[in-house]
Motif scaffolding. Structure first.
Motif, PDB file in Angstrom:
ATOM      1  N   ASP A  30       0.838  -1.190   0.000  1.00 18.05           N
ATOM      2  CA  ASP A  30       0.000   0.000   0.000  1.00 18.05           C
ATOM      3  C   ASP A  30       0.875   1.243   0.000  1.00 18.05           C
ATOM      4  N   ARG A  31       0.666   2.102  -0.987  1.00 17.97           N
ATOM      5  CA  ARG A  31       1.440   3.339  -1.086  1.00 17.97           C
ATOM      6  C   ARG A  31       0.493   4.528  -1.176  1.00 17.97           C
ATOM      7  N   VAL A  32       0.857   5.605  -0.469  1.00 17.24           N
ATOM      8  CA  VAL A  32       0.061   6.826  -0.445  1.00 17.24           C
ATOM      9  C   VAL A  32       0.951   7.982  -0.904  1.00 17.24           C
ATOM     10  N   ASP A  33       0.538   8.653  -1.976  1.00 18.82           N
ATOM     11  CA  ASP A  33       1.273   9.807  -2.507  1.00 18.82           C
ATOM     12  C   ASP A  33       2.745   9.481  -2.760  1.00 18.82           C
ATOM     13  N   TYR A  34       2.972   8.382  -3.443  1.00 22.65           N
ATOM     14  CA  TYR A  34       4.324   7.912  -3.740  1.00 22.65           C
ATOM     15  C   TYR A  34       4.724   8.403  -5.131  1.00 22.65           C
ATOM     16  N   PRO A  35       5.953   8.904  -5.296  1.00 22.11           N
ATOM     17  CA  PRO A  35       6.357   9.380  -6.628  1.00 22.11           C
ATOM     18  C   PRO A  35       6.330   8.269  -7.677  1.00 22.11           C
ATOM     19  N   MET A  36       5.698   8.551  -8.794  1.00 22.27           N
ATOM     20  CA  MET A  36       5.621   7.573  -9.878  1.00 22.27           C
ATOM     21  C   MET A  36       7.010   7.094 -10.283  1.00 22.27           C
ATOM     22  N   SER A  37       7.967   8.014 -10.364  1.00 30.74           N
ATOM     23  CA  SER A  37       9.295   7.695 -10.882  1.00 30.74           C
ATOM     24  C   SER A  37      10.192   6.998  -9.873  1.00 30.74           C
ATOM     25  N   ALA A  38       9.732   6.824  -8.634  1.00 29.24           N
ATOM     26  CA  ALA A  38      10.567   6.191  -7.610  1.00 29.24           C
ATOM     27  C   ALA A  38      10.493   4.674  -7.656  1.00 29.24           C
ATOM     28  N   TYR A  39       9.554   4.125  -8.421  1.00 27.86           N
ATOM     29  CA  TYR A  39       9.466   2.671  -8.554  1.00 27.86           C
ATOM     30  C   TYR A  39      10.699   2.125  -9.278  1.00 27.86           C
ATOM     31  N   GLY A  40      11.006   0.856  -9.023  1.00 30.98           N
ATOM     32  CA  GLY A  40      12.073   0.183  -9.743  1.00 30.98           C
ATOM     33  C   GLY A  40      11.675  -0.167 -11.162  1.00 30.98           C
ATOM     34  N   TYR A  41      10.378  -0.330 -11.414  1.00 32.63           N
ATOM     35  CA  TYR A  41       9.903  -0.558 -12.775  1.00 32.63           C
ATOM     36  C   TYR A  41      10.061   0.738 -13.572  1.00 32.63           C
ATOM     37  N   THR A  42      10.655   0.671 -14.754  1.00 34.07           N
ATOM     38  CA  THR A  42      10.899   1.899 -15.512  1.00 34.07           C
ATOM     39  C   THR A  42      10.149   1.978 -16.833  1.00 34.07           C
ATOM     40  N   ASP A  43       9.510   0.903 -17.262  1.00 31.71           N
ATOM     41  CA  ASP A  43       8.689   0.938 -18.473  1.00 31.71           C
ATOM     42  C   ASP A  43       7.279   1.330 -18.034  1.00 31.71           C
ATOM     43  N   ILE A  44       6.900   2.566 -18.302  1.00 31.82           N
ATOM     44  CA  ILE A  44       5.680   3.142 -17.730  1.00 31.82           C
ATOM     45  C   ILE A  44       4.737   3.581 -18.845  1.00 31.82           C
ATOM     46  N   ARG A  45       3.443   3.309 -18.684  1.00 28.98           N
ATOM     47  CA  ARG A  45       2.467   3.781 -19.664  1.00 28.98           C
ATOM     48  C   ARG A  45       1.259   4.397 -18.960  1.00 28.98           C
ATOM     49  N   LEU A  46       0.567   5.230 -19.696  1.00 33.00           N
ATOM     50  CA  LEU A  46      -0.579   5.977 -19.177  1.00 33.00           C
ATOM     51  C   LEU A  46      -1.879   5.456 -19.764  1.00 33.00           C
ATOM     52  N   ILE A  47      -2.894   5.315 -18.900  1.00 34.98           N
ATOM     53  CA  ILE A  47      -4.270   5.107 -19.345  1.00 34.98           C
ATOM     54  C   ILE A  47      -5.057   6.316 -18.856  1.00 34.98           C
ATOM     55  N   ARG A  48      -5.382   7.194 -19.786  1.00 33.87           N
ATOM     56  CA  ARG A  48      -6.105   8.423 -19.430  1.00 33.87           C
ATOM     57  C   ARG A  48      -7.606   8.146 -19.506  1.00 33.87           C
ATOM     58  N   ILE A  49      -8.288   8.303 -18.383  1.00 34.43           N
ATOM     59  CA  ILE A  49      -9.725   8.023 -18.313  1.00 34.43           C
ATOM     60  C   ILE A  49     -10.498   9.271 -18.725  1.00 34.43           C
ATOM     61  N   ILE A  50     -11.319   9.140 -19.755  1.00 34.63           N
ATOM     62  CA  ILE A  50     -12.088  10.281 -20.276  1.00 34.63           C
ATOM     63  C   ILE A  50     -13.473  10.337 -19.631  1.00 34.63           C
ATOM     64  N   GLY A  51     -14.111   9.174 -19.509  1.00 34.23           N
ATOM     65  CA  GLY A  51     -15.470   9.108 -18.978  1.00 34.23           C
ATOM     66  C   GLY A  51     -16.080   7.765 -19.395  1.00 34.23           C
ATOM     67  N   TYR A  52     -17.373   7.795 -19.671  1.00 33.76           N
ATOM     68  CA  TYR A  52     -18.031   6.545 -20.094  1.00 33.76           C
ATOM     69  C   TYR A  52     -19.253   6.833 -20.956  1.00 33.76           C
ATOM     70  N   ASN A  53     -19.589   5.835 -21.733  1.00 36.70           N
ATOM     71  CA  ASN A  53     -20.832   5.853 -22.517  1.00 36.70           C
ATOM     72  C   ASN A  53     -21.789   4.803 -21.936  1.00 36.70           C
ATOM     73  N   ASP A  54     -23.072   5.100 -21.992  1.00 38.95           N
ATOM     74  CA  ASP A  54     -24.033   4.127 -21.450  1.00 38.95           C
ATOM     75  C   ASP A  54     -24.697   3.297 -22.536  1.00 38.95           C
ATOM     76  N   LYS A  55     -24.286   3.471 -23.780  1.00 38.85           N
ATOM     77  CA  LYS A  55     -24.771   2.587 -24.834  1.00 38.85           C
ATOM     78  C   LYS A  55     -23.925   2.778 -26.090  1.00 38.85           C
TER      79      LYS A  55
END
Length: 379
Positions: A354-379
């Motif tokens: 469990d991490r709270v307000d942890y810097p993204m770049s401080a992880y040992g994993y260095t291959d990083i990707r973004l999933i930007r959430i826009i919203g949703y459609n209901d049909k």
């Protein structure tokens, strides 16, 4: 005292971004002691290298930790100790302290030839160690997906120095390539933030504040907490994506059980029937969630994948990828800016550690990707 001294030195060296050997805490006159001394030294060297390679200052202004011993047993002079570590770290890059808990460690301890207690085995469940353990297992000819290194028989003639030297060289090369690409991303974004605005639209807007609020509610700095309304997938390899999916659902995004791409959780049974039953792999599986967000059309989550990671906003999802497969999902909580208004890094919340307000770049994993959430459609 051994646990305290070792952990104190490790935090000091990591915080100063200055490598010093930890071998004095291991029984290096036996095969396992030598193996794990090399393992922990390699882990420390790699993490320091990775953090030094970034423009963000990932040294510590201050750090504290607590060790909670879960169990201890002794047999024939060998102590087996299971414990967890909680920490509070003030990274130099921002004023918000990062807090973590539930970092699991299993140690075997015995008296060395000098009469002092030292480690024979020290298996720390961290992102860096998982990277190294897989490579050690491969080197020794064991299947990483089926066994744990601490349970393996290690040949007495294993050349640990040669093995770890090769592993460290490979990891540094991979990290260097990834970080160089991300530093260019950072420069590009700060040069023209408006050019990275999303072009996708959704019928219903994503309530980022609700998602982030949920992420704070169900993570803690001192003890592991979970929403009892859901199963905990830590025993199956990690609760990270389950936690992120819960936060998105709490924001008001409804579950999606239509078509080939689904995102739902009603119970633990895997089920892709077009009905409100069971669970889709995308709810609790990192790579499957990415696939859902990348391919879903029509009803359900609308997302943009693989954009500039520094264009992320609170509520967006960051994934850490190893060998082409997402190993970890986290939710963005804050964006760190410098005095000139430029983005420096992102802060995230996460399970399974469990991490709270942890810097993204401080992880040992260095291959990083973004999933930007826009919203949703209901049909």
């Amino acid at each position: 005292q051994l646990l305290l001294d070792y952990t104190s030195d490790k935090y000091e060296y990591t915080g100063e971004l200055e490598y010093k050997s930890l071998s004095q805490y291991f029984n290096t006159d036996n095969t396992y002691g030598e193996l794990y001394a090399g393992f922990c030294n390699t882990s420390l060297q790699y993490l320091i290298y990775e953090r030094q390679s970034r423009s963000a200052d990932l040294s510590y202004d201050e750090a504290s930790f607590a060790i909670n011993v879960e169990s201890a047993a002794v047999k024939k002079g060998i102590y087996t100790i299971n414990y967890t570590i909680s920490e509070k770290v003030s990274f130099a890059i921002c004023d918000t302290p990062a807090m973590s808990c539930g970092m699991e460690v299993e140690a075997q301890v015995s008296k060395g030839t000098d009469g002092k207690y030292k480690f024979d085995i020290l298996a720390e469940d961290t992102d860096v160690n998982l990277l190294i353990e897989e490579r050690v297992m491969n080197y020794l000819g064991y299947n990483f997906d089926e066994y744990y290194l601490k349970d393996m028989k290690i040949p007495d003639n294993t050349d640990c120095d040669k093995m770890y030297s090769g592993i460290l060289k490979t990891l540094k090369s991979e990290a260097g390539t990834n970080i160089a690409e991300q530093e260019q991303m950072l420069s590009d974004y700060n040069a023209s933030p408006d050019s990275f605005k999303t072009t996708k639209t959704a019928k219903h807007k994503y309530d980022r504040d609700k998602a982030v609020a949920y992420s704070y509610k169900w993570v803690d700095s001192e003890k592991v907490i979970r929403n009892p309304a859901y199963s905990d997938y830590a025993v199956y390899g990690g609760n990270c994506q389950n936690y992120v999916s819960q936060a998105l659902f709490a924001s008001g995004i409804p579950m999606d059980w239509s078509g080939d791409q689904q995102w739902k959780w009603f119970d633990d049974e895997g089920d892709l029937s077009e009905s409100p039953t069971g669970r889709s792999g995308s709810w609790s599986g990192t790579e499957y969630f990415y696939e859902y967000c990348n391919k879903n059309t029509g009803k359900g989550i609308v997302a943009e994948t693989d954009g500039n990671i520094f264009s992320a906003q609170p509520g967006d999802v960051i994934q850490y990828v190893v060998d082409g497969w997402a190993h970890h999902s986290v939710i963005v909580t804050k964006v760190i800016y410098d005095d000139n208004g430029n983005v420096v890094d992102l802060l995230i919340n996460s399970n399974t550690t469990d991490r709270v307000d942890y810097p993204m770049s401080a992880y040992g994993y260095t291959d990083i990707r973004l999933i930007r959430i826009i919203g949703y459609n209901d049909k």
